[in-house]
Write a protein that holds these residues in place. Sequence first.
Motif, PDB file in Angstrom:
ATOM      1  N   ASP A 215       0.848  -1.192   0.000  1.00 43.67           N
ATOM      2  CA  ASP A 215       0.000   0.000   0.000  1.00 43.67           C
ATOM      3  C   ASP A 215       0.885   1.244   0.000  1.00 43.67           C
ATOM      4  OD1 ASP A 215      -1.832   1.985   0.398  1.00 43.67           O
ATOM      5  OD2 ASP A 215      -2.764   1.090   2.178  1.00 43.67           O
ATOM      6  N   PRO A 216       0.748   2.097  -1.019  1.00 43.00           N
ATOM      7  CA  PRO A 216       1.626   3.276  -1.087  1.00 43.00           C
ATOM      8  C   PRO A 216       1.288   4.358  -0.065  1.00 43.00           C
ATOM      9  CG  PRO A 216       0.021   3.346  -2.862  1.00 43.00           C
ATOM     10  CD  PRO A 216      -0.186   2.034  -2.158  1.00 43.00           C
TER      11      PRO A 216
ATOM     12  N   TYR B 163       3.686   5.452   2.645  1.00 42.03           N
ATOM     13  CA  TYR B 163       4.970   6.082   2.298  1.00 42.03           C
ATOM     14  C   TYR B 163       4.796   7.432   1.601  1.00 42.03           C
ATOM     15  CZ  TYR B 163       6.149   1.180   3.009  1.00 42.03           C
ATOM     16  OH  TYR B 163       6.278  -0.079   3.537  1.00 42.03           O
ATOM     17  N   MET B 164       3.559   7.748   1.286  1.00 40.45           N
ATOM     18  CA  MET B 164       3.267   8.908   0.446  1.00 40.45           C
ATOM     19  C   MET B 164       3.405  10.217   1.214  1.00 40.45           C
ATOM     20  SD  MET B 164      -0.272   9.255  -1.691  1.00 40.45           S
ATOM     21  CE  MET B 164      -0.164   7.661  -2.472  1.00 40.45           C
TER      22      MET B 164
ATOM     23  N   MET C 222      -0.049  14.723  -0.441  1.00 37.45           N
ATOM     24  CA  MET C 222      -0.586  13.944  -1.556  1.00 37.45           C
ATOM     25  C   MET C 222      -1.667  12.998  -1.053  1.00 37.45           C
ATOM     26  SD  MET C 222       3.069  13.247  -3.343  1.00 37.45           S
ATOM     27  CE  MET C 222       2.694  12.331  -4.813  1.00 37.45           C
TER      28      MET C 222
ATOM     29  N   TYR D  58      -5.587  13.208  -2.152  1.00 33.58           N
ATOM     30  CA  TYR D  58      -5.656  12.077  -3.091  1.00 33.58           C
ATOM     31  C   TYR D  58      -6.944  12.154  -3.919  1.00 33.58           C
ATOM     32  CZ  TYR D  58      -4.665   7.273  -4.602  1.00 33.58           C
ATOM     33  OH  TYR D  58      -4.347   6.157  -5.336  1.00 33.58           O
ATOM     34  N   GLY D  59      -6.786  12.242  -5.238  1.00 31.42           N
ATOM     35  CA  GLY D  59      -7.956  12.312  -6.127  1.00 31.42           C
ATOM     36  C   GLY D  59      -8.611  13.676  -6.188  1.00 31.42           C
TER      37      GLY D  59
ATOM     38  N   TRP E 174      -6.886  16.723  -7.096  1.00 29.74           N
ATOM     39  CA  TRP E 174      -6.038  17.712  -7.760  1.00 29.74           C
ATOM     40  C   TRP E 174      -6.784  18.345  -8.917  1.00 29.74           C
ATOM     41  CZ3 TRP E 174      -1.995  18.877  -4.909  1.00 29.74           C
ATOM     42  CH2 TRP E 174      -1.579  17.934  -3.971  1.00 29.74           C
ATOM     43  N   VAL E 175      -6.545  19.641  -9.152  1.00 27.45           N
ATOM     44  CA  VAL E 175      -7.318  20.331 -10.192  1.00 27.45           C
ATOM     45  C   VAL E 175      -6.450  21.115 -11.173  1.00 27.45           C
ATOM     46  CG1 VAL E 175      -9.432  20.533  -8.827  1.00 27.45           C
ATOM     47  CG2 VAL E 175      -7.703  22.348  -8.687  1.00 27.45           C
ATOM     48  N   TYR E 176      -5.169  21.241 -10.903  1.00 25.20           N
ATOM     49  CA  TYR E 176      -4.349  22.095 -11.775  1.00 25.20           C
ATOM     50  C   TYR E 176      -2.885  21.708 -11.641  1.00 25.20           C
ATOM     51  CZ  TYR E 176      -1.799  26.254 -13.381  1.00 25.20           C
ATOM     52  OH  TYR E 176      -0.929  27.097 -14.024  1.00 25.20           O
TER      53      TYR E 176
ATOM     54  N   HIS F 199       1.496  21.296  -8.437  1.00 29.22           N
ATOM     55  CA  HIS F 199       0.126  20.793  -8.531  1.00 29.22           C
ATOM     56  C   HIS F 199      -0.714  21.458  -7.446  1.00 29.22           C
ATOM     57  CE1 HIS F 199       2.204  17.650 -10.841  1.00 29.22           C
ATOM     58  NE2 HIS F 199       1.042  17.460 -11.437  1.00 29.22           N
ATOM     59  N   ARG F 200      -1.940  21.830  -7.845  1.00 34.59           N
ATOM     60  CA  ARG F 200      -2.836  22.486  -6.879  1.00 34.59           C
ATOM     61  C   ARG F 200      -4.087  21.630  -6.686  1.00 34.59           C
ATOM     62  NH1 ARG F 200      -2.981  27.897  -8.767  1.00 34.59           N
ATOM     63  NH2 ARG F 200      -4.881  27.460  -9.932  1.00 34.59           N
TER      64      ARG F 200
ATOM     65  N   PRO G 255       5.798  -0.281  -3.840  1.00 31.62           N
ATOM     66  CA  PRO G 255       4.475   0.254  -3.495  1.00 31.62           C
ATOM     67  C   PRO G 255       3.850   0.830  -4.772  1.00 31.62           C
ATOM     68  CG  PRO G 255       6.194   1.087  -2.007  1.00 31.62           C
ATOM     69  CD  PRO G 255       6.892   0.400  -3.117  1.00 31.62           C
ATOM     70  N   ALA G 256       2.565   0.603  -4.965  1.00 32.99           N
ATOM     71  CA  ALA G 256       1.898   1.096  -6.175  1.00 32.99           C
ATOM     72  C   ALA G 256       2.148   2.599  -6.334  1.00 32.99           C
ATOM     73  CB  ALA G 256       0.404   0.805  -6.086  1.00 32.99           C
TER      74      ALA G 256
ATOM     75  N   HIS H 278       5.913   5.160  -4.513  1.00 34.74           N
ATOM     76  CA  HIS H 278       6.129   6.131  -3.432  1.00 34.74           C
ATOM     77  C   HIS H 278       7.025   5.509  -2.356  1.00 34.74           C
ATOM     78  CE1 HIS H 278       2.832   8.755  -4.850  1.00 34.74           C
ATOM     79  NE2 HIS H 278       2.274   7.621  -5.217  1.00 34.74           N
TER      80      HIS H 278
ATOM     81  N   SER I 131       9.188   6.515   1.481  1.00 40.42           N
ATOM     82  CA  SER I 131       9.723   7.455   2.459  1.00 40.42           C
ATOM     83  C   SER I 131      11.234   7.229   2.491  1.00 40.42           C
ATOM     84  CB  SER I 131       9.112   7.190   3.840  1.00 40.42           C
ATOM     85  OG  SER I 131       9.517   5.909   4.294  1.00 40.42           O
TER      86      SER I 131
ATOM     87  N   ALA J 221      -3.981   9.569  -8.962  1.00 34.48           N
ATOM     88  CA  ALA J 221      -4.762  10.326  -7.981  1.00 34.48           C
ATOM     89  C   ALA J 221      -3.891  10.979  -6.912  1.00 34.48           C
ATOM     90  CB  ALA J 221      -5.780   9.399  -7.324  1.00 34.48           C
ATOM     91  N   ALA J 222      -2.679  10.442  -6.715  1.00 29.06           N
ATOM     92  CA  ALA J 222      -1.814  10.999  -5.675  1.00 29.06           C
ATOM     93  C   ALA J 222      -1.350  12.419  -6.015  1.00 29.06           C
ATOM     94  CB  ALA J 222      -0.601  10.093  -5.454  1.00 29.06           C
TER      95      ALA J 222
ATOM     96  N   GLU K 285      -4.202  15.935 -11.810  1.00 27.97           N
ATOM     97  CA  GLU K 285      -5.602  16.311 -12.010  1.00 27.97           C
ATOM     98  C   GLU K 285      -6.249  15.528 -13.153  1.00 27.97           C
ATOM     99  OE1 GLU K 285      -2.949  18.073 -12.783  1.00 27.97           O
ATOM    100  OE2 GLU K 285      -3.246  19.305 -14.578  1.00 27.97           O
TER     101      GLU K 285
ATOM    102  N   ARG L 256      -3.698  -2.868  -6.787  1.00 21.56           N
ATOM    103  CA  ARG L 256      -3.596  -3.771  -5.630  1.00 21.56           C
ATOM    104  C   ARG L 256      -4.766  -4.750  -5.596  1.00 21.56           C
ATOM    105  NH1 ARG L 256      -3.439  -1.673  -0.619  1.00 21.56           N
ATOM    106  NH2 ARG L 256      -2.018  -3.299   0.101  1.00 21.56           N
TER     107      ARG L 256
END
Lengths: 358, 429
Positions: free
Chosen positions: A16-17, A20-21, A25, A29-30, A32-34, A45-46, B98-99, B102, B104, B172-173, B176, B187
């Motif tokens: 599962d990322p 670590y993300m 972000m 998650y999901g 972002w618009v610009y 990214h905004r 990791p998908a 990503h 650390s 999605a991370a 846009e 996954r």
Amino acid sequence: MAQAQPRSPVEHGAPDPMQYMHPLMKKNYGKWVYHGHPKPGVLMHRAANGEEIWTVKAGTQRQMDHHTIRTLCDIGDRFADGHVRFTTRSNIEFMVAEKKKVEPLIQALNQAGFPVGGTANSVSMIAHTQGWLHCDIPGTDASGVVKALMDELYDEFVKCEMPSRVKLSTSCCEINCGGQADIAIIVQHTKPPKINHDLVANVCERPAVVARCPVAAIRPALVNGKPSLEVDEKKCICCGACYPPCPPMQINDPVHSKIAIWVGGKNSNARIKPTFHKLVASGLPNNAPRWPEVAEVVKNILRVYKADGRPWERMSDWVERIGWPAFFQKTGLPFTKYHIDDWRGSRYTLNTSAHIRF
Amino acid sequence: MTKKMIPTPLLDELETGPWPSFVTGLKRLAKENDMAVDLMGQLETSYKNRVGYWKGGVVGVYGYGAGVIPRFTELKDKDGKPIFPEAAEFHTLRVQPPAGMHYSTDLLRKLCDIWQEHGSGLIAFHGQSGDIMFQGAKTENVQPAFDALNEIGFDLGGAGAAMRTSMSCVGAARCEMSCYDEARALRTVINSNLDEMHRPSLPYKFKFKFSGCPNDCVNSIQRSDMATIGTWKDNIQVNEKLAREWYAAHGSEELVDNVITRCPSKAMRVRKANGEAAPAHVSRVKLDDQQCLEIDNKDCVRCMHCLNVMPGALLPGKQKGVSVLMGGKGVLKIGATLGSVIIPFMKMETDEDYEQLQELARKVLDFFAENALDHERVGETIERIGLANFLEAIEVPVHPSMVAYPRTNPYVRTDDWDEQVAKAQEKAA
């Protein structure tokens, strides 16, 4: 003493990322618009809530000693927020929540020898394979070809002066693990395999090898009293498909394994449909350690494309506009009978029209 | 330790120039482990003689049938002894990242520690299938290295005739353009079918890749047997503020040259801004007080170009989902192929939607396992049996989005034409 019970693996699968993300972000998650591209190697990214994340992209050598990775980690801790990701082309991306962290981060990366760039209209890092370092069937090296070429294309990585993005790949055999690219550099064998008949029977599953040949040029044979395989050399297209399942059928040759250049492949759907790269040059020597002849052809194609391509035209868009005659004329590459496809489906590659540019 | 360094005049030439040098990295490793010294010896020999010196073999970890790439040196003296004994075994562990790749910095350091202890210290981020490649372990160290990686949540990837390690874009991370949760789809599909990866029993390799939009940043259409590519069904979303800003900065020439004329399906036009409401299938956004940009979404093929040029001003629609394409592969044996459309659109929002994607994946894997010939990719199977037969086998109805154009030759038996028409009409009803 009884042998210890071996440890059974935990079948984690793909991790599962989220753990670590970068937290920003994860939070957005999901959402972002610009995105903006303030300068080469930097993306902003905004998210819908107005939060911004800044990304700095740097080139790496892909095959990294742990010291190099630790150096990148130190930079990530000191100048970024302790989170990174890698791109499909082995670039590393550092994400920071504040704009003011961008310039010190770039300086730290540059001071440590990592070029910042690879975004937008740059020549990005070359997708590549294993080569002599680790592959069991390589016609050439991979990391070395890439290092030599990226030295030559360094300016094009750190600037964004191409008409559109340029993706390169190298492959150390015709299987083309490097994949389709705007410019692909691929080994092209020119002689049939040299067979060690003493080994074939013990090493190779002969019917499987016969079945691998795309042109049915291999047949079972008794050679010097031993069961072996023989190749109809008139039919053989020197692709090397028989070599992986049958290493005694050595296809690699220090002189006769050449390098070919292909252009105009792309995977993105933007503008014209995804398309394969096309052969434009071959017969280049496998000239380790720096492959100057290959670099010259690649640089020349890039030079012409850079001068002639219009904004947003990928290599394939550019050639579609100017036509193949102009491509060969402008690059000075000779057009030969080998550029005309004769594999299955080749009729669809012919110009079945009176559309001709003069 | 500290075997004497072997002269490497050819590799040394790859230490010049501005790009980061893997040779310099290898030399750093050679100062601390003998395996790297001998690896450089073998690599230098390859550079000198212009041939490779590795052969495969069988090395694995307990419980798994794939994921380790065994390498044994073929560079031996006349007595059959390895010339570079410390690198005579130089195996790679393919490990699933990791998908979205990503990490650390803490995690990366842990991975370094493990590989410094059990391997050569050389790691590639990443291989062409997306694996982290831990390069260079002796046979005896493969199991302890894997155990250490497995303890911190990592698992081996695919190799040989098996389901392979997968890749998804950043999606999605941080993008846009993302039309679904790529990491979740990856996954769901991969982790539901791990048996096919760890205990290979397929006719040949099978790859899944997941791109969030048709820009296809993980090259799924070409590099995977089943490509899941984000898309949307409804109108492109517009943002007037950003559209006006873009136009103010770029002007009409760039609008014409870079946006309108580059639309592959001619779905875009510039119109006078007269205050009229746009028809239901048209996206309309003001560029200034006089004119607006119009997209007829019925004509739009979701190529992404205009969204790329005018970021934020144009965005994917709200009814998001995926297109699924199958049959992409490299050169062997019939020549390279791109994936072709199997599912034009599949909603990807709920748990059930992701489960449905997994069910499709499972169905294709089962069909592939049962019906493909030895060393045949699913794209080759489809070519051999025809798309229509393949669709019937996986119970997917035909759709005109699956073809560039209909049949151009009459060489087909159409005995049950009326039945097929009735089927199509029933579906349309």
